[in-house]
Design a protein around this motif. Structure first.
Motif, PDB file in Angstrom:
ATOM      1  N   SER A 174       1.009  -1.351  -0.020  1.00 46.46           N
ATOM      2  CA  SER A 174      -0.034  -0.096   0.039  1.00 46.46           C
ATOM      3  C   SER A 174       0.981   1.286   0.018  1.00 46.46           C
ATOM      4  O   SER A 174       1.842   1.308   0.785  1.00 46.46           O
ATOM      5  CB  SER A 174      -0.803  -0.008   1.300  1.00 46.46           C
ATOM      6  OG  SER A 174      -0.218   0.055   2.389  1.00 46.46           O
ATOM      7  N   ALA A 175       0.392   2.250  -0.725  1.00 47.49           N
ATOM      8  CA  ALA A 175       1.029   3.524  -0.794  1.00 47.49           C
ATOM      9  C   ALA A 175       0.139   4.686  -0.950  1.00 47.49           C
ATOM     10  O   ALA A 175      -0.832   4.673  -1.427  1.00 47.49           O
ATOM     11  CB  ALA A 175       1.867   3.514  -2.260  1.00 47.49           C
ATOM     12  N   ASP A 176       0.598   5.603   0.144  1.00 47.20           N
ATOM     13  CA  ASP A 176      -0.063   6.977   0.092  1.00 47.20           C
ATOM     14  C   ASP A 176      -0.073   7.483  -1.449  1.00 47.20           C
ATOM     15  O   ASP A 176       1.020   7.490  -1.942  1.00 47.20           O
ATOM     16  CB  ASP A 176       0.575   7.869   1.230  1.00 47.20           C
ATOM     17  CG  ASP A 176      -0.443   9.084   1.344  1.00 47.20           C
ATOM     18  OD1 ASP A 176      -0.478   9.832   0.445  1.00 47.20           O
ATOM     19  OD2 ASP A 176      -1.132   8.868   2.261  1.00 47.20           O
ATOM     20  N   GLU A 177      -1.167   8.017  -1.820  1.00 48.59           N
ATOM     21  CA  GLU A 177      -1.104   8.879  -3.234  1.00 48.59           C
ATOM     22  C   GLU A 177      -0.279  10.061  -3.408  1.00 48.59           C
ATOM     23  O   GLU A 177       0.271  10.299  -4.567  1.00 48.59           O
ATOM     24  CB  GLU A 177      -2.418   9.207  -3.429  1.00 48.59           C
ATOM     25  CG  GLU A 177      -3.383   8.059  -3.700  1.00 48.59           C
ATOM     26  CD  GLU A 177      -5.004   8.455  -4.107  1.00 48.59           C
ATOM     27  OE1 GLU A 177      -5.052   9.779  -4.224  1.00 48.59           O
ATOM     28  OE2 GLU A 177      -5.791   7.441  -4.226  1.00 48.59           O
ATOM     29  N   SER A 178       0.261  10.373  -2.232  1.00 52.12           N
ATOM     30  CA  SER A 178       1.266  11.426  -2.071  1.00 52.12           C
ATOM     31  C   SER A 178       2.636  11.084  -2.736  1.00 52.12           C
ATOM     32  O   SER A 178       3.258  12.160  -3.196  1.00 52.12           O
ATOM     33  CB  SER A 178       1.449  12.207  -0.712  1.00 52.12           C
ATOM     34  OG  SER A 178       2.186  10.953   0.153  1.00 52.12           O
ATOM     35  N   ILE A 179       2.763   9.901  -2.823  1.00 51.51           N
ATOM     36  CA  ILE A 179       4.103   9.365  -3.466  1.00 51.51           C
ATOM     37  C   ILE A 179       4.318   8.781  -4.748  1.00 51.51           C
ATOM     38  O   ILE A 179       5.043   8.363  -5.200  1.00 51.51           O
ATOM     39  CB  ILE A 179       4.856   8.523  -2.419  1.00 51.51           C
ATOM     40  CG1 ILE A 179       4.146   7.175  -2.182  1.00 51.51           C
ATOM     41  CG2 ILE A 179       5.371   9.149  -0.899  1.00 51.51           C
ATOM     42  CD1 ILE A 179       4.944   6.007  -1.592  1.00 51.51           C
TER      43      ILE A 179
ATOM     44  N   VAL B  38      10.191   7.372  -6.398  1.00 51.77           N
ATOM     45  CA  VAL B  38      11.243   7.370  -5.428  1.00 51.77           C
ATOM     46  C   VAL B  38      11.728   8.697  -4.886  1.00 51.77           C
ATOM     47  O   VAL B  38      12.074   8.894  -3.842  1.00 51.77           O
ATOM     48  CB  VAL B  38      12.493   6.805  -5.985  1.00 51.77           C
ATOM     49  CG1 VAL B  38      13.434   7.446  -6.872  1.00 51.77           C
ATOM     50  CG2 VAL B  38      13.630   6.388  -4.867  1.00 51.77           C
ATOM     51  N   ASN B  39      11.658   9.758  -5.634  1.00 55.51           N
ATOM     52  CA  ASN B  39      11.723  11.258  -5.149  1.00 55.51           C
ATOM     53  C   ASN B  39      10.958  11.752  -4.315  1.00 55.51           C
ATOM     54  O   ASN B  39      10.865  12.389  -3.273  1.00 55.51           O
ATOM     55  CB  ASN B  39      11.901  12.353  -6.472  1.00 55.51           C
ATOM     56  CG  ASN B  39      13.236  11.728  -7.298  1.00 55.51           C
ATOM     57  OD1 ASN B  39      14.209  11.583  -6.792  1.00 55.51           O
ATOM     58  ND2 ASN B  39      13.190  11.620  -8.579  1.00 55.51           N
ATOM     59  N   ARG B  40       9.731  11.121  -4.400  1.00 54.14           N
ATOM     60  CA  ARG B  40       8.566  11.732  -3.632  1.00 54.14           C
ATOM     61  C   ARG B  40       8.541  10.891  -2.303  1.00 54.14           C
ATOM     62  O   ARG B  40       8.328  11.190  -1.131  1.00 54.14           O
ATOM     63  CB  ARG B  40       7.023  11.518  -4.320  1.00 54.14           C
ATOM     64  CG  ARG B  40       6.815  12.747  -5.257  1.00 54.14           C
ATOM     65  CD  ARG B  40       5.509  12.487  -5.967  1.00 54.14           C
ATOM     66  NE  ARG B  40       5.299  13.509  -7.166  1.00 54.14           N
ATOM     67  CZ  ARG B  40       4.341  13.425  -7.990  1.00 54.14           C
ATOM     68  NH1 ARG B  40       3.232  12.665  -7.690  1.00 54.14           N
ATOM     69  NH2 ARG B  40       4.149  14.324  -8.858  1.00 54.14           N
ATOM     70  N   LEU B  41       8.851   9.740  -2.532  1.00 54.37           N
ATOM     71  CA  LEU B  41       9.114   8.888  -1.330  1.00 54.37           C
ATOM     72  C   LEU B  41       9.982   9.283  -0.201  1.00 54.37           C
ATOM     73  O   LEU B  41       9.866   9.290   0.935  1.00 54.37           O
ATOM     74  CB  LEU B  41       9.259   7.382  -1.956  1.00 54.37           C
ATOM     75  CG  LEU B  41       9.555   6.201  -0.478  1.00 54.37           C
ATOM     76  CD1 LEU B  41       8.386   6.084   0.323  1.00 54.37           C
ATOM     77  CD2 LEU B  41       9.934   4.937  -1.130  1.00 54.37           C
ATOM     78  N   GLU B  42      11.108   9.731  -0.807  1.00 58.73           N
ATOM     79  CA  GLU B  42      12.315  10.160   0.018  1.00 58.73           C
ATOM     80  C   GLU B  42      12.530   9.206   1.100  1.00 58.73           C
ATOM     81  O   GLU B  42      12.778   9.445   2.194  1.00 58.73           O
ATOM     82  CB  GLU B  42      11.919  11.514   0.720  1.00 58.73           C
ATOM     83  CG  GLU B  42      11.704  12.680  -0.254  1.00 58.73           C
ATOM     84  CD  GLU B  42      11.733  13.870   0.436  1.00 58.73           C
ATOM     85  OE1 GLU B  42      10.851  14.254   1.457  1.00 58.73           O
ATOM     86  OE2 GLU B  42      12.296  14.789  -0.039  1.00 58.73           O
ATOM     87  N   ALA B  43      12.601   7.839   0.731  1.00 58.06           N
ATOM     88  CA  ALA B  43      13.129   6.794   1.731  1.00 58.06           C
ATOM     89  C   ALA B  43      14.551   7.037   2.056  1.00 58.06           C
ATOM     90  O   ALA B  43      15.425   7.685   1.440  1.00 58.06           O
ATOM     91  CB  ALA B  43      13.344   5.459   0.878  1.00 58.06           C
TER      92      ALA B  43
END
Length: 186
Positions: A139-144, A153-158
């Motif tokens: 599951s992923a938040d739509e913000s990423i 990956v840039n929006r995730l900022e892991a």
């Protein structure tokens, strides 16, 4: 080029900062920071956790867990969850001001603030005591999500753990195309 030998060290790059969340016998959510784990197979994860961890006990009890990827926005919270034990601090999620939602797929919590989570069903312990789980949902938040609807990956900022310096670094940036760029040598 000169090389320097370091001997036996747990230097592995990148080393994702895994946030392992479970429910205990009273239904309380718990989460720990674990650097030693990863993919075991295409649909499985492996976690190298000590038997003494509250999380390990909870996984065996509920037969489920979630694995979220710590991000740059929550590095302080992620670090805190690795500093204190759920065996002693039962409200560490609340102290870190983190919130949970029950997974729709397994009996384990999603940590709302971590935007990417693998929801896993416990399969077994290996002979070494490592935990194997089957990924039943991602599951992923739509913000990423990017324009293409996939994880950006840039929006995730892991973040990744740097074991050489005991620091966290951000994983970011597109530098190449897998299964394509190497064709230049064909």
């Amino acid at each position: 080029m000169m090389r320097k030998n370091f001997g036996v060290k747990s230097y592995f790059y990148p080393l994702p900062v895994l946030m392992i969340a479970t429910y205990d016998e009273e239904g309380r959510a718990d989460c720990m920071n674990a650097a030693w784990g990863g993919l075991y197979d295409a649909n499985q994860v492996i976690l190298c956790l000590s038997a003494s961890h509250k999380t390990t006990k909870n996984i065996h009890l509920k037969k489920a867990f979630t694995v979220s990827f710590a991000d740059a926005k929550h590095v302080v919270e992620a670090d805190y969850l690795g500093l204190v034990s759920g065996n002693q601090v039962h409200d560490k999620l609340e102290k870190a001001n983190l919130h949970v939602t029950k997974s729709e797929f397994v009996e384990a919590p999603l940590i709302d603030e971590f935007p990417l989570t693998l929801e896993c069903r416990y399969i077994k312990d290996t002979e070494d005591g490592n935990i194997i789980g089957e990924i039943v949902n991602v599951s992923a938040d739509e913000s990423i999500l990017g324009e293409d609807g996939k994880i950006d990956v840039n929006r995730l900022e892991a973040i990744s753990f740097d074991p050489s310096h005991n620091t966290y670094v951000k994983v970011q940036g597109h530098i190449g195309n897998a299964f394509q760029d190497g064709n230049a040598f064909k």
